[in-house]
Design an enzyme around this catalytic site. Structure first.
Site, mmCIF file in Angstrom:
data_model
loop_
_atom_site.group_PDB
_atom_site.id
_atom_site.type_symbol
_atom_site.label_atom_id
_atom_site.label_comp_id
_atom_site.label_asym_id
_atom_site.label_seq_id
_atom_site.Cartn_x
_atom_site.Cartn_y
_atom_site.Cartn_z
ATOM 1 N N ARG A 105 0.784 -1.267 -0.016
ATOM 2 C CA ARG A 105 -0.019 0.092 -0.102
ATOM 3 C C ARG A 105 0.818 1.382 -0.079
ATOM 4 O O ARG A 105 2.060 1.157 0.328
ATOM 5 C CB ARG A 105 -0.679 -0.026 1.189
ATOM 6 C CG ARG A 105 -2.119 -0.768 1.338
ATOM 7 C CD ARG A 105 -3.001 -0.792 2.247
ATOM 8 N NE ARG A 105 -2.427 -1.293 3.517
ATOM 9 C CZ ARG A 105 -1.801 -0.626 4.383
ATOM 10 N NH1 ARG A 105 -1.685 0.731 4.266
ATOM 11 N NH2 ARG A 105 -1.185 -1.029 5.592
ATOM 12 N N TYR A 233 -1.095 -3.724 -7.038
ATOM 13 C CA TYR A 233 -0.874 -4.421 -5.767
ATOM 14 C C TYR A 233 -2.197 -4.609 -4.981
ATOM 15 O O TYR A 233 -2.840 -3.254 -4.894
ATOM 16 C CB TYR A 233 0.123 -3.674 -4.923
ATOM 17 C CG TYR A 233 0.165 -4.139 -3.577
ATOM 18 C CD1 TYR A 233 0.455 -5.389 -3.033
ATOM 19 C CD2 TYR A 233 -0.501 -3.478 -2.533
ATOM 20 C CE1 TYR A 233 0.374 -6.034 -1.827
ATOM 21 C CE2 TYR A 233 -0.605 -3.889 -1.210
ATOM 22 C CZ TYR A 233 -0.207 -5.406 -0.917
ATOM 23 O OH TYR A 233 -0.359 -5.873 0.291
ATOM 24 N N LYS A 242 -9.547 -2.309 1.769
ATOM 25 C CA LYS A 242 -9.314 -1.169 2.605
ATOM 26 C C LYS A 242 -10.226 0.067 1.974
ATOM 27 O O LYS A 242 -10.565 0.752 3.056
ATOM 28 C CB LYS A 242 -7.913 -0.985 2.405
ATOM 29 C CG LYS A 242 -7.082 -2.160 3.191
ATOM 30 C CD LYS A 242 -7.456 -2.453 4.477
ATOM 31 C CE LYS A 242 -6.847 -3.269 5.238
ATOM 32 N NZ LYS A 242 -5.950 -4.342 5.282
ATOM 33 N N HIS A 262 -10.480 -2.417 11.678
ATOM 34 C CA HIS A 262 -9.341 -3.285 11.055
ATOM 35 C C HIS A 262 -9.057 -4.527 12.234
ATOM 36 O O HIS A 262 -8.281 -4.578 12.800
ATOM 37 C CB HIS A 262 -8.128 -2.357 10.733
ATOM 38 C CG HIS A 262 -6.879 -3.099 10.040
ATOM 39 N ND1 HIS A 262 -5.659 -2.667 10.127
ATOM 40 C CD2 HIS A 262 -6.927 -4.015 9.306
ATOM 41 C CE1 HIS A 262 -4.949 -3.247 9.374
ATOM 42 N NE2 HIS A 262 -5.850 -4.162 8.723
ATOM 43 N N SER A 284 -1.104 -3.493 10.324
ATOM 44 C CA SER A 284 -1.003 -4.553 9.225
ATOM 45 C C SER A 284 0.413 -5.374 9.461
ATOM 46 O O SER A 284 1.150 -4.617 10.109
ATOM 47 C CB SER A 284 -0.802 -3.508 7.972
ATOM 48 O OG SER A 284 -1.850 -2.903 7.793
ATOM 49 N N CYS A 286 0.702 -7.608 11.790
ATOM 50 C CA CYS A 286 1.154 -7.602 13.249
ATOM 51 C C CYS A 286 0.459 -8.730 13.962
ATOM 52 O O CYS A 286 0.294 -8.699 15.076
ATOM 53 C CB CYS A 286 0.851 -6.412 13.918
ATOM 54 S SG CYS A 286 1.831 -5.038 13.477
ATOM 55 N N ASP A 313 -9.405 -9.725 8.979
ATOM 56 C CA ASP A 313 -8.691 -8.560 8.779
ATOM 57 C C ASP A 313 -9.905 -7.268 9.127
ATOM 58 O O ASP A 313 -9.458 -6.195 9.489
ATOM 59 C CB ASP A 313 -8.383 -8.209 7.214
ATOM 60 C CG ASP A 313 -7.416 -7.196 6.845
ATOM 61 O OD1 ASP A 313 -6.560 -6.953 7.773
ATOM 62 O OD2 ASP A 313 -7.617 -6.329 5.938
ATOM 63 N N ARG A 406 1.843 -12.294 -0.602
ATOM 64 C CA ARG A 406 0.453 -12.563 -0.095
ATOM 65 C C ARG A 406 -0.102 -13.752 -0.735
ATOM 66 O O ARG A 406 0.428 -13.892 -1.762
ATOM 67 C CB ARG A 406 -0.411 -11.444 0.008
ATOM 68 C CG ARG A 406 0.190 -10.306 0.682
ATOM 69 C CD ARG A 406 -0.992 -9.399 1.423
ATOM 70 N NE ARG A 406 -0.166 -8.518 2.580
ATOM 71 C CZ ARG A 406 -0.627 -8.367 3.560
ATOM 72 N NH1 ARG A 406 -1.804 -9.030 4.074
ATOM 73 N NH2 ARG A 406 -0.134 -7.554 4.443
HETATM 74 P P1 GTP Z 1 -2.526 -7.592 7.329
HETATM 75 O O1 GTP Z 1 -3.074 -8.663 6.721
HETATM 76 O O2 GTP Z 1 -1.259 -6.760 6.796
HETATM 77 O O3 GTP Z 1 -3.563 -6.800 7.837
HETATM 78 O O4 GTP Z 1 -1.674 -8.393 8.722
HETATM 79 P P2 GTP Z 1 -2.082 -9.300 9.929
HETATM 80 O O5 GTP Z 1 -2.294 -8.526 10.906
HETATM 81 O O6 GTP Z 1 -3.022 -10.268 9.443
HETATM 82 O O7 GTP Z 1 -0.734 -10.127 10.048
HETATM 83 P P3 GTP Z 1 -0.162 -11.740 10.154
HETATM 84 O O8 GTP Z 1 -1.092 -12.388 11.068
HETATM 85 O O9 GTP Z 1 0.019 -12.025 8.814
HETATM 86 O O10 GTP Z 1 1.359 -11.546 10.750
HETATM 87 C C1 GTP Z 1 2.217 -11.012 10.354
HETATM 88 C C2 GTP Z 1 3.524 -11.227 10.836
HETATM 89 O O11 GTP Z 1 3.531 -11.313 12.327
HETATM 90 C C3 GTP Z 1 4.096 -12.629 10.329
HETATM 91 O O12 GTP Z 1 5.223 -12.358 9.889
HETATM 92 C C4 GTP Z 1 3.807 -13.429 11.674
HETATM 93 O O13 GTP Z 1 4.922 -14.533 11.693
HETATM 94 C C5 GTP Z 1 4.231 -12.442 12.781
HETATM 95 N N1 GTP Z 1 3.458 -13.038 13.887
HETATM 96 C C6 GTP Z 1 1.948 -13.059 14.135
HETATM 97 N N2 GTP Z 1 1.840 -13.672 15.365
HETATM 98 C C7 GTP Z 1 2.899 -13.503 16.008
HETATM 99 C C8 GTP Z 1 2.943 -13.743 17.228
HETATM 100 O O14 GTP Z 1 2.312 -14.153 18.147
HETATM 101 N N3 GTP Z 1 4.249 -13.489 17.889
HETATM 102 C C9 GTP Z 1 5.358 -13.180 16.913
HETATM 103 N N4 GTP Z 1 6.470 -13.230 17.282
HETATM 104 N N5 GTP Z 1 5.163 -13.092 15.572
HETATM 105 C C10 GTP Z 1 3.868 -13.184 15.190
HETATM 106 C C1 SPV Z 2 -2.825 -4.683 5.250
HETATM 107 O O1 SPV Z 2 -2.028 -4.058 4.681
HETATM 108 O O2 SPV Z 2 -3.374 -4.099 6.476
HETATM 109 C C2 SPV Z 2 -3.368 -5.529 4.903
HETATM 110 C C3 SPV Z 2 -3.047 -5.914 3.188
HETATM 111 O O3 SPV Z 2 -4.592 -6.445 5.343
HETATM 112 S S1 SPV Z 2 -3.681 -4.927 2.048
HETATM 113 O O4 SPV Z 2 -4.977 -5.261 1.540
HETATM 114 O O5 SPV Z 2 -2.861 -4.620 1.168
HETATM 115 O O6 SPV Z 2 -4.085 -3.658 2.729
HETATM 116 MN MN MN Z 3 -4.900 -5.623 7.206
#
Ligand code: GTP
Ligand code: SPV
Ligand code: MN
Length: 621
Positions: A105, A233, A242, A262, A284, A286, A313, A406
């Site tokens: 983004r 993207y 979003k 979110h 994002s 996290c 999400d 992704r």
């Molecule tokens: P968006 O799709 O961007 O909104 O992200 P999201 O919040 O769904 O993040 P996602 O669950 O895909 O996690 C992103 C990163 O955080 C990955 O590299 C995971 O491995 C890491 N991660 C997730 N949960 C944990 C956790 O409990 N501990 C640690 N150390 N890392 C974590």
């Molecule tokens: C984020 O960045 O929080 C996502 C991926 O969930 S995107 O759809 O690219 O915003």
């Molecule tokens: Mn997101």
């Protein structure tokens, strides 16, 4: 539907220009009458206007049929836009690579175009709507020459349900069409549900030259319109996500008395079969997808606990007739971060991607025509192509997959998808959890003392930046409610909306804050995270049911170390105490930064939140 004056004027001008330049014969094949999917005059005239602007060779309605999807796939294979993966190992799975300058983004090129600048607020980029239609109109003009414009009618939420809202995305990208068919409920049934109504969100997307200097993601909340140009993207071009489900929807939610957040939504089923639901907002990349699909650790699994994913999400939340807050996931799929996803960290996500999935910017394993990314396993392919499309040597030290690569996968393919995923009423929320990536300040978990205090806790959220957005990674920035890039209006007004909503929910969820990312002196994560995060969620639910005590601190209620279940973990109570410690010195440092941030948001930050900040400062001493 009210067209903004600037938009109307601009579009009429463009159509006149077009009429003068193109003879009748050239316009013939953009005549959508040949294949009408609707007689809705609002829809048809808008499409005519956008076609006159972008000048595609033809217009194709996306009906949602399998036949049409197959035909589009064939076209995409022919041009190399999609690569067909090993259909035995990964049935109906494909690989796509974006342009190397187009992988995340772009917050600095994302605009909220309200007629008054104050209404977009100081956190958002703002452009005057007339100026923006004019500026982007020039970029869109003729951008689809020689190409097809696809018309994607889609529904955010179960088609026809009270919660659902309809959008139509016009795009020149087959990749976008194929993704939208996963991420949303799309096709003829949606246009049928719209009937002759003008109540839909108008999205226009063109890849144009993919020029990052001319890339714009713009929102006209007063016109129900989204324009996106020069990107391919996900978050910039899957306009239902979003752009609509957060930026436009948050604006609508403020007006109509509901919330677009979110947030992931998960259910924890106890041994008695009773399910309690939690929604959680993390910035994002996290951990939302990971938490939403977690596998209960043995200590809970053996007692019969189960975790169900409703969404990973986005949550749309409304007050139910019973006075509780109810949530739906408006999406139909997951657009999840690939790196780090493996059978240990998130088996449910990995299993979800074993069929019907589009992978973007991951490694292409040429040994067996499958995919790979950092953190999938310890066996990177020897014969492979990296996310840029170059031969990749796994020993080179260079990453093969982009950190923001992704997968786009169907929610219904997730082994732990909730039985309530398609529920039109949604699920009742017991707890709201905020969280960020903080190496130091935030403890493992704490509970706010009231809805107002919880709103304050959300408003001061901070997190280290990630690869999900272009720009530096690992810099702490304030990201209120994980919504900094996604609120479609003034952030101060958004805080006010949270406070107002609290007054309308007699049986409101309790509000918590978590941090899985506290590190030791060597920079290692102290908390095991992933499935073990359930141990923290169990404390949260126990608090919601008044089943466990807590310690009152300056920042809120913190667990007694012995109340976090560590059975089966290689961690002792001292470590838990360290994770729960409220580091007064670093909180005091944070106060100055919060004050600056509130000042930056401006005068619409509610007085109640300034009072909460002053009270926190006083409690810290
Ligand atoms: P968006 O799709 O961007 O909104 O992200 P999201 O919040 O769904 O993040 P996602 O669950 O895909 O996690 C992103 C990163 O955080 C990955 O590299 C995971 O491995 C890491 N991660 C997730 N949960 C944990 C956790 O409990 N501990 C640690 N150390 N890392 C974590
Ligand atoms: C984020 O960045 O929080 C996502 C991926 O969930 S995107 O759809 O690219 O915003
Ligand atoms: Mn997101």
């Amino acid at each position: 539907m009210v067209l903004h004056f600037g938009q109307k004027y601009y579009i009429i001008k463009l159509i006149l220009d077009f009429d003068n330049k193109f003879p009748e014969s050239a316009k013939m094949n953009i005549n959508q009458e040949e294949n009408p999917m609707t007689n809705n005059t609002f829809v048809k005239s808008w499409i005519d206007e956008m076609a006159a602007l972008t000048q595609p060779d033809n217009i194709v309605w996306i009906d949602g049929s399998e036949e049409q999807r197959q035909a589009l796939l064939e076209q995409a294979f022919a041009t190399g836009e999609m690569i067909k993966l090993n259909q035995e190992l990964l049935p109906n799975c494909y690989l796509h690579r974006t342009a190397v300058n187009d992988v995340a983004r772009v917050e600095h090129r994302t605009f909220i175009c309200t007629s008054k600048k104050e209404d977009a607020g100081n956190i958002n980029n703002w452009m005057d709507p007339t100026e923006c239609y004019d500026k982007l109109g020039k970029l869109f003009k003729g951008s689809m020459k020689g190409q097809t414009m696809y018309v994607i009618p889609y529904s955010m939420g179960v088609v026809g349900s009270d919660f659902a809202k309809i959008g139509i995305e016009l795009t020149d990208s087959i990749y976008v069409v194929l993704n939208m068919l996963i991420m949303t409920r799309a096709g003829k049934e949606v246009i049928d549900a719209l009937g002759d109504s003008a109540d839909f969100i108008k999205g226009l997307h063109a890849r144009a030259e993919l020029d990052e200097e001319k890339r714009y993601i713009v929102h006209f909340p007063e016109d129900n319109t989204i324009w996106s140009v020069n990107s391919g993207y996900g978050g910039n071009v899957l306009l239902g996500k979003k752009c609509f489900a957060l930026r436009i929807a948050s604006y609508l939610g403020k007006k109509e008395g509901w919330m677009a957040e979110h947030m992931l939504i998960l259910g924890i089923e106890g041994p008695d079969g009773d399910v309690k639901y939690i929604s959680a907002a993390f910035p994002s990349a996290c951990g939302k997808t990971n938490l939403a699909m977690l596998i209960p650790p043995e200590v809970y699994a053996k007692k019969g606990y189960k975790v169900w994913c409703v969404g990973d999400d986005i949550a749309w939340l409304r007050v139910g007739q019973d006075g509780r807050l109810w949530a739906v996931n408006p999406e139909n799929g997951f657009f999840g971060v690939a790196p780090g996803t493996n059978m240990k960290s998130n088996p449910n996500a990995l299993l979800t991607t074993k069929r019907d999935t589009i992978f973007t910017n991951v490694v292409h394993n040429l040994e067996n025509n499958t995919v790979w990314w950092e953190g999938l396993d310890k066996n990177p392919p020897k014969n492979a192509v990296n996310w840029k499309g170059e031969p990749w040597d796994c020993e080179s030290g260079e990453k093969g997959a982009h950190p923001n690569s992704r997968f786009t996968a169907l929610a219904q393919n997730c082994p732990c998808i909730s039985s309530e995923f398609n529920s039109t009423a949604g699920v009742p929320i017991s707890a709201i959890v905020f969280g960020g990536r903080r190496a130091k300040t935030a403890p493992l978990v704490y509970q706010s003392t009231s809805w107002q205090h919880g709103t304050f806790v959300g408003s001061i959220m901070a997190s280290e930046t990630t690869a999900a957005a272009a720009g530096a990674v690992g810099v702490v920035r304030r990201d209120p409610m994980a919504m900094r890039p996604f609120v479609g209006y003034d952030m101060g007004d958004y805080f006010q909306h949270w406070l107002d909503m609290g007054k309308k929910i007699p049986n409101a969820p309790k509000i918590f804050h978590v941090n899985w990312f506290r590190t030791d002196d060597e920079g290692h994560f102290i908390w095991p995270g992933f499935g073990d995060n359930m141990r923290v969620l169990m404390w949260i639910l126990a608090r919601c049911e008044d089943k466990v005590d807590a310690v009152e601190t300056a920042i809120g209620f913190v667990p007694k170390a012995e109340d976090i279940n560590i059975e089966g973990l290689d961690i002792d109570l001292d470590t838990i105490n360290e994770l729960l410690r409220v580091d007064t010195a670093s909180w005091k440092e944070d106060i100055a930064n919060i004050k600056e941030f509130y000042a930056m948001i401006g005068e619409r930050v509610p007085a109640e939140l300034h009072e909460e900040l002053a009270a926190l400062e006083a409690r810290l001493g």
